[in-house]
Enzyme design. Structure first.
Site, PDB file in Angstrom:
ATOM      1  N   ARG A 238     -12.683  21.671 -11.651  1.00  0.00           N
ATOM      2  CA  ARG A 238     -11.970  22.934 -11.876  1.00  0.00           C
ATOM      3  C   ARG A 238     -11.711  23.153 -13.362  1.00  0.00           C
ATOM      4  NH1 ARG A 238      -7.085  24.205  -7.879  1.00  0.00           N
ATOM      5  NH2 ARG A 238      -6.765  25.690  -9.563  1.00  0.00           N
TER       6      ARG A 238
ATOM      7  N   ASN B 208      -2.859  19.521 -20.013  1.00  0.00           N
ATOM      8  CA  ASN B 208      -3.235  18.695 -21.166  1.00  0.00           C
ATOM      9  C   ASN B 208      -3.315  19.505 -22.457  1.00  0.00           C
ATOM     10  OD1 ASN B 208      -3.447  16.329 -19.623  1.00  0.00           O
ATOM     11  ND2 ASN B 208      -5.426  17.043 -18.854  1.00  0.00           N
TER      12      ASN B 208
ATOM     13  N   HIS C  46      -2.920  17.863 -25.830  1.00  0.00           N
ATOM     14  CA  HIS C  46      -3.027  16.415 -25.646  1.00  0.00           C
ATOM     15  C   HIS C  46      -4.296  15.811 -26.236  1.00  0.00           C
ATOM     16  CE1 HIS C  46       0.507  16.948 -23.260  1.00  0.00           C
ATOM     17  NE2 HIS C  46       0.554  15.672 -22.930  1.00  0.00           N
TER      18      HIS C  46
ATOM     19  N   ARG D  37       0.835  -1.235   0.000  1.00  0.00           N
ATOM     20  CA  ARG D  37       0.000   0.000   0.000  1.00  0.00           C
ATOM     21  C   ARG D  37       0.852   1.260   0.000  1.00  0.00           C
ATOM     22  NH1 ARG D  37      -2.831  -3.266   3.608  1.00  0.00           N
ATOM     23  NH2 ARG D  37      -4.681  -4.143   2.614  1.00  0.00           N
TER      24      ARG D  37
ATOM     25  N   HIS E  77      -3.566  12.529 -28.350  1.00  0.00           N
ATOM     26  CA  HIS E  77      -4.022  11.172 -28.029  1.00  0.00           C
ATOM     27  C   HIS E  77      -4.751  10.559 -29.223  1.00  0.00           C
ATOM     28  CE1 HIS E  77      -3.732  12.106 -23.476  1.00  0.00           C
ATOM     29  NE2 HIS E  77      -2.636  11.554 -23.927  1.00  0.00           N
TER      30      HIS E  77
ATOM     31  N   HIS F  52       5.420  10.484 -28.128  1.00  0.00           N
ATOM     32  CA  HIS F  52       4.332  11.216 -27.469  1.00  0.00           C
ATOM     33  C   HIS F  52       4.471  12.740 -27.660  1.00  0.00           C
ATOM     34  CE1 HIS F  52       1.274  12.314 -24.640  1.00  0.00           C
ATOM     35  NE2 HIS F  52       2.151  12.961 -23.889  1.00  0.00           N
TER      36      HIS F  52
ATOM     37  N   GLU G 101      -5.923  16.767 -10.099  1.00  0.00           N
ATOM     38  CA  GLU G 101      -6.552  17.166 -11.366  1.00  0.00           C
ATOM     39  C   GLU G 101      -8.074  17.114 -11.258  1.00  0.00           C
ATOM     40  OE1 GLU G 101      -4.558  15.643 -14.880  1.00  0.00           O
ATOM     41  OE2 GLU G 101      -6.372  15.902 -16.038  1.00  0.00           O
TER      42      GLU G 101
ATOM     43  N   LYS H 198       1.984  11.463 -10.907  1.00  0.00           N
ATOM     44  CA  LYS H 198       1.105  10.556 -11.668  1.00  0.00           C
ATOM     45  C   LYS H 198       1.909   9.318 -12.015  1.00  0.00           C
ATOM     46  CE  LYS H 198      -2.187  13.595 -13.981  1.00  0.00           C
ATOM     47  NZ  LYS H 198      -2.637  14.111 -15.289  1.00  0.00           N
TER      48      LYS H 198
ATOM     49  N   LYS I 188       5.609  23.414 -13.463  1.00  0.00           N
ATOM     50  CA  LYS I 188       4.752  22.239 -13.273  1.00  0.00           C
ATOM     51  C   LYS I 188       4.447  22.040 -11.782  1.00  0.00           C
ATOM     52  CE  LYS I 188       3.462  17.620 -14.198  1.00  0.00           C
ATOM     53  NZ  LYS I 188       3.607  16.353 -14.859  1.00  0.00           N
TER      54      LYS I 188
ATOM     55  N   GLU J 120       7.179  19.031 -25.202  1.00  0.00           N
ATOM     56  CA  GLU J 120       6.525  19.169 -23.878  1.00  0.00           C
ATOM     57  C   GLU J 120       6.982  20.446 -23.179  1.00  0.00           C
ATOM     58  OE1 GLU J 120       4.016  17.602 -22.631  1.00  0.00           O
ATOM     59  OE2 GLU J 120       3.976  15.566 -23.420  1.00  0.00           O
TER      60      GLU J 120
HETATM   61  P1  NAD Z   1      10.621   6.266 -22.740  1.00  0.00           P
HETATM   62  O1  NAD Z   1      10.616   6.075 -21.298  1.00  0.00           O
HETATM   63  O2  NAD Z   1      10.049   5.191 -23.595  1.00  0.00           O
HETATM   64  O3  NAD Z   1      12.117   6.568 -23.203  1.00  0.00           O
HETATM   65  C1  NAD Z   1      12.385   6.725 -24.584  1.00  0.00           C
HETATM   66  C2  NAD Z   1      13.565   5.866 -25.030  1.00  0.00           C
HETATM   67  O4  NAD Z   1      14.765   6.464 -24.574  1.00  0.00           O
HETATM   68  C3  NAD Z   1      13.561   4.464 -24.457  1.00  0.00           C
HETATM   69  O5  NAD Z   1      14.023   3.570 -25.448  1.00  0.00           O
HETATM   70  C4  NAD Z   1      14.576   4.547 -23.319  1.00  0.00           C
HETATM   71  O6  NAD Z   1      15.184   3.315 -23.012  1.00  0.00           O
HETATM   72  C5  NAD Z   1      15.575   5.505 -23.896  1.00  0.00           C
HETATM   73  N1  NAD Z   1      16.359   6.282 -22.930  1.00  0.00           N
HETATM   74  C6  NAD Z   1      15.946   6.773 -21.739  1.00  0.00           C
HETATM   75  N2  NAD Z   1      16.915   7.555 -21.224  1.00  0.00           N
HETATM   76  C7  NAD Z   1      17.947   7.524 -22.091  1.00  0.00           C
HETATM   77  C8  NAD Z   1      19.211   8.156 -22.126  1.00  0.00           C
HETATM   78  N3  NAD Z   1      19.586   9.022 -21.185  1.00  0.00           N
HETATM   79  N4  NAD Z   1      20.033   7.915 -23.177  1.00  0.00           N
HETATM   80  C9  NAD Z   1      19.634   7.086 -24.186  1.00  0.00           C
HETATM   81  N5  NAD Z   1      18.432   6.491 -24.221  1.00  0.00           N
HETATM   82  C10 NAD Z   1      17.604   6.713 -23.176  1.00  0.00           C
HETATM   83  O7  NAD Z   1       9.847   7.602 -23.179  1.00  0.00           O
HETATM   84  P2  NAD Z   1       9.594   9.008 -22.443  1.00  0.00           P
HETATM   85  O8  NAD Z   1       9.288   9.929 -23.544  1.00  0.00           O
HETATM   86  O9  NAD Z   1      10.646   9.308 -21.475  1.00  0.00           O
HETATM   87  O10 NAD Z   1       8.275   8.719 -21.596  1.00  0.00           O
HETATM   88  C11 NAD Z   1       7.051   8.439 -22.215  1.00  0.00           C
HETATM   89  C12 NAD Z   1       6.123   7.873 -21.167  1.00  0.00           C
HETATM   90  O11 NAD Z   1       5.904   8.880 -20.170  1.00  0.00           O
HETATM   91  C13 NAD Z   1       4.763   7.495 -21.693  1.00  0.00           C
HETATM   92  O12 NAD Z   1       4.425   6.227 -21.202  1.00  0.00           O
HETATM   93  C14 NAD Z   1       3.824   8.554 -21.117  1.00  0.00           C
HETATM   94  O13 NAD Z   1       2.535   8.051 -20.896  1.00  0.00           O
HETATM   95  C15 NAD Z   1       4.528   8.878 -19.834  1.00  0.00           C
HETATM   96  N6  NAD Z   1       4.193  10.197 -19.296  1.00  0.00           N
HETATM   97  C16 NAD Z   1       3.806  10.264 -17.992  1.00  0.00           C
HETATM   98  C17 NAD Z   1       3.508  11.487 -17.418  1.00  0.00           C
HETATM   99  C18 NAD Z   1       3.167  11.552 -15.961  1.00  0.00           C
HETATM  100  O14 NAD Z   1       2.793  12.632 -15.491  1.00  0.00           O
HETATM  101  N7  NAD Z   1       3.345  10.482 -15.220  1.00  0.00           N
HETATM  102  C19 NAD Z   1       3.589  12.667 -18.179  1.00  0.00           C
HETATM  103  C20 NAD Z   1       3.994  12.564 -19.511  1.00  0.00           C
HETATM  104  C21 NAD Z   1       4.294  11.316 -20.064  1.00  0.00           C
HETATM  105  N1  GLY Z   2       1.446  15.368 -17.720  1.00  0.00           N
HETATM  106  C1  GLY Z   2       0.253  15.963 -17.191  1.00  0.00           C
HETATM  107  C2  GLY Z   2       0.185  15.944 -15.707  1.00  0.00           C
HETATM  108  O1  GLY Z   2       1.115  15.566 -15.040  1.00  0.00           O
HETATM  109  O2  GLY Z   2      -0.823  16.306 -15.166  1.00  0.00           O
END
Ligand code: NAD
Ligand code: GLY
Length: 379
Positions: A246, A256, A259, A122, A263, A276, A242, A144, A232, A186
């Site tokens: 609001r 968003n 977004h 938990r 999406h 993304h 979120e 998140k 942020k 972003e």
């Molecule tokens: P990712 O985690 O898939 O990383 C992209 C690629 O880069 C992968 O192949 C990874 O292995 C590689 N990589 C990572 N760091 C590296 C480095 N320093 N050098 C070389 N390669 C490296 O993609 P991302 O864009 O980081 O994240 C996308 C994800 O984030 C999605 O699943 C999305 O839904 C999520 N996301 C979450 C939030 C949130 O608030 N939690 C917000 C935005 C996006």
């Molecule tokens: N990436 C949008 C949020 O964190 O709310």
């Protein structure tokens, strides 16, 4: 080196964000928790091969006992199956409530490791060490966490604030160019909904990075990451969950921006065409066109938006996609409330506005999609 704090609920400990070149090597001594303890590092092979050993060394130097578990690389592994393996790894190694999970990687690792930490016993503490630009300015901040379902992204998850975030700008030097473009988009998104100061700072840094990639490890770029995280954090501190009730310009929903269309583009291309952030690049262009067509945004600010997206770098083409299919996907977005698409539009740089889909005519939407998805001509 920068340190920011996000204070959330009164009784909850604040979350720290540390930003600095080479900071991964000081992780152990900078941990906000008492050491020594058991630390479970969740990463993937690619990132662990690049940065894992230094992180392990720094934690061991403080007396931590280290366990590692590497998940497969890719969005499709943000799944229930992999989540089960992650929590099994924690339980087989007898992790307790006071032990720590470290997420070392991009947003995929951060979301899955963060969610594992949220649900195992938990909730155990998690530290995020984001290694992509997107994860440094966005996904590691704000708590998140989650996984995907076959029918859609991020449909299962929890809010679980990291005890700390450690952002090492040196890790950006090994990022593939498309991952940088995705992160830049972003950053542009956050700057457009924040204020003119962050917009100017972001655009200035994008110009310098385009001229010289080494700029990524400059102190000026570090300042930009701190300003982006600070923005942020200010939104999250004010609306952590979120709230759907609001719709003001500082509610978490404004993050968003771009977004809604993003999406839809990702869904109809089965997540194979766009990173993304690239899809968010198009999403901002469409939202900008829509804002102008509704008489909210003037042509000069739309041009500023277009200039910033252009500076991010080339986006995969989107002008061949079927607008009927995009509109159908928009109608099924998980962010819809009471069956309504909620568009985040712009009245000016720094003035986002949430507008219900029923107030937008089909004609305005089609026109905006056509204009926003055109190839961006570069100067
Ligand atoms: P990712 O985690 O898939 O990383 C992209 C690629 O880069 C992968 O192949 C990874 O292995 C590689 N990589 C990572 N760091 C590296 C480095 N320093 N050098 C070389 N390669 C490296 O993609 P991302 O864009 O980081 O994240 C996308 C994800 O984030 C999605 O699943 C999305 O839904 C999520 N996301 C979450 C939030 C949130 O608030 N939690 C917000 C935005 C996006
Ligand atoms: N990436 C949008 C949020 O964190 O709310």
């Amino acid at each position: 080196m920068h340190r920011l704090e996000i204070s959330l609920k009164q009784d909850a400990p604040s979350s720290q964000i540390n930003i600095g070149r080479g900071i991964r090597r000081k992780l152990g001594q900078m941990l906000p928790l008492k050491t020594p303890r058991r630390v479970g590092i969740i990463s993937n092979k690619r990132v662990f091969d690049l940065y894992g050993r230094e992180v392990v060394r720094s934690l061991k130097a403080e007396g931590c006992k280290i366990f590692e578990w590497l998940m497969p690389d890719g969005e499709r592994y943000k799944s229930f199956r992999v989540l089960e393996k992650a929590v099994t790894f924690l339980s087989e190694n007898r992790f307790e409530r006071n032990d720590l999970v470290v997420a070392l990687g991009g947003g995929v690792v951060g979301d899955l490791a963060g969610f594992s930490a949220a649900i195992y016993l938990r909730g155990v503490p998690v530290v995020q060490v984001p290694t992509t630009l997107l994860s440094q300015v966005d996904s590691s901040v704000g708590g998140k966490t989650g996984i995907n379902l076959p029918v859609g992204k991020n449909l299962v998850g929890a809010f679980h604030q990291p005890a700390s975030v450690f952002i090492d700008t040196e890790t950006l030097t090994s990022l593939p160019q498309r991952e940088l473009v995705s992160g830049f988009c972003e950053m542009v998104k956050q700057s457009l909904i924040s204020d003119r100061k962050l917009y100017d700072m972001t655009v200035g840094c994008l110009q310098k990075t385009a001229a010289k990639r080494d700029f990524l490890v400059s102190s000026e770029f570090e300042d930009l990451i701190a300003a982006q995280c600070g923005f942020k954090a200010s939104i999250v501190a004010n609306d952590e969950r979120e709230s759907t009730s609001r719709s003001d310009a500082r509610s978490r929903r404004v993050l968003n921006f771009g977004h809604t269309t993003a999406h839809a583009l990702e869904t109809i291309t089965s997540y194979r065409t766009f990173r993304h952030g690239e899809a968010v690049g198009y999403g901002m262009l469409v939202a900008g066109e829509l804002s102008k067509n509704l008489g909210l945004l003037d042509a000069r600010d739309l041009e500023l938006l277009r200039d910033a997206v252009k500076l991010c770098g080339p986006l995969p083409r989107a002008d061949h996609l079927d607008s009927n299919q995009i509109i159908r996907a928009l109608q099924h977005d998980k962010k819809n409330v009471d069956g309504q698409i909620n568009w985040v539009l712009l009245e000016a740089i720094g003035r986002p506005r949430i507008v219900e889909g029923r107030l937008i005519s089909a004609k305005a939407l089609r026109l905006s999609l056509r204009a926003g998805l055109k190839v961006l001509e570069r100067q």
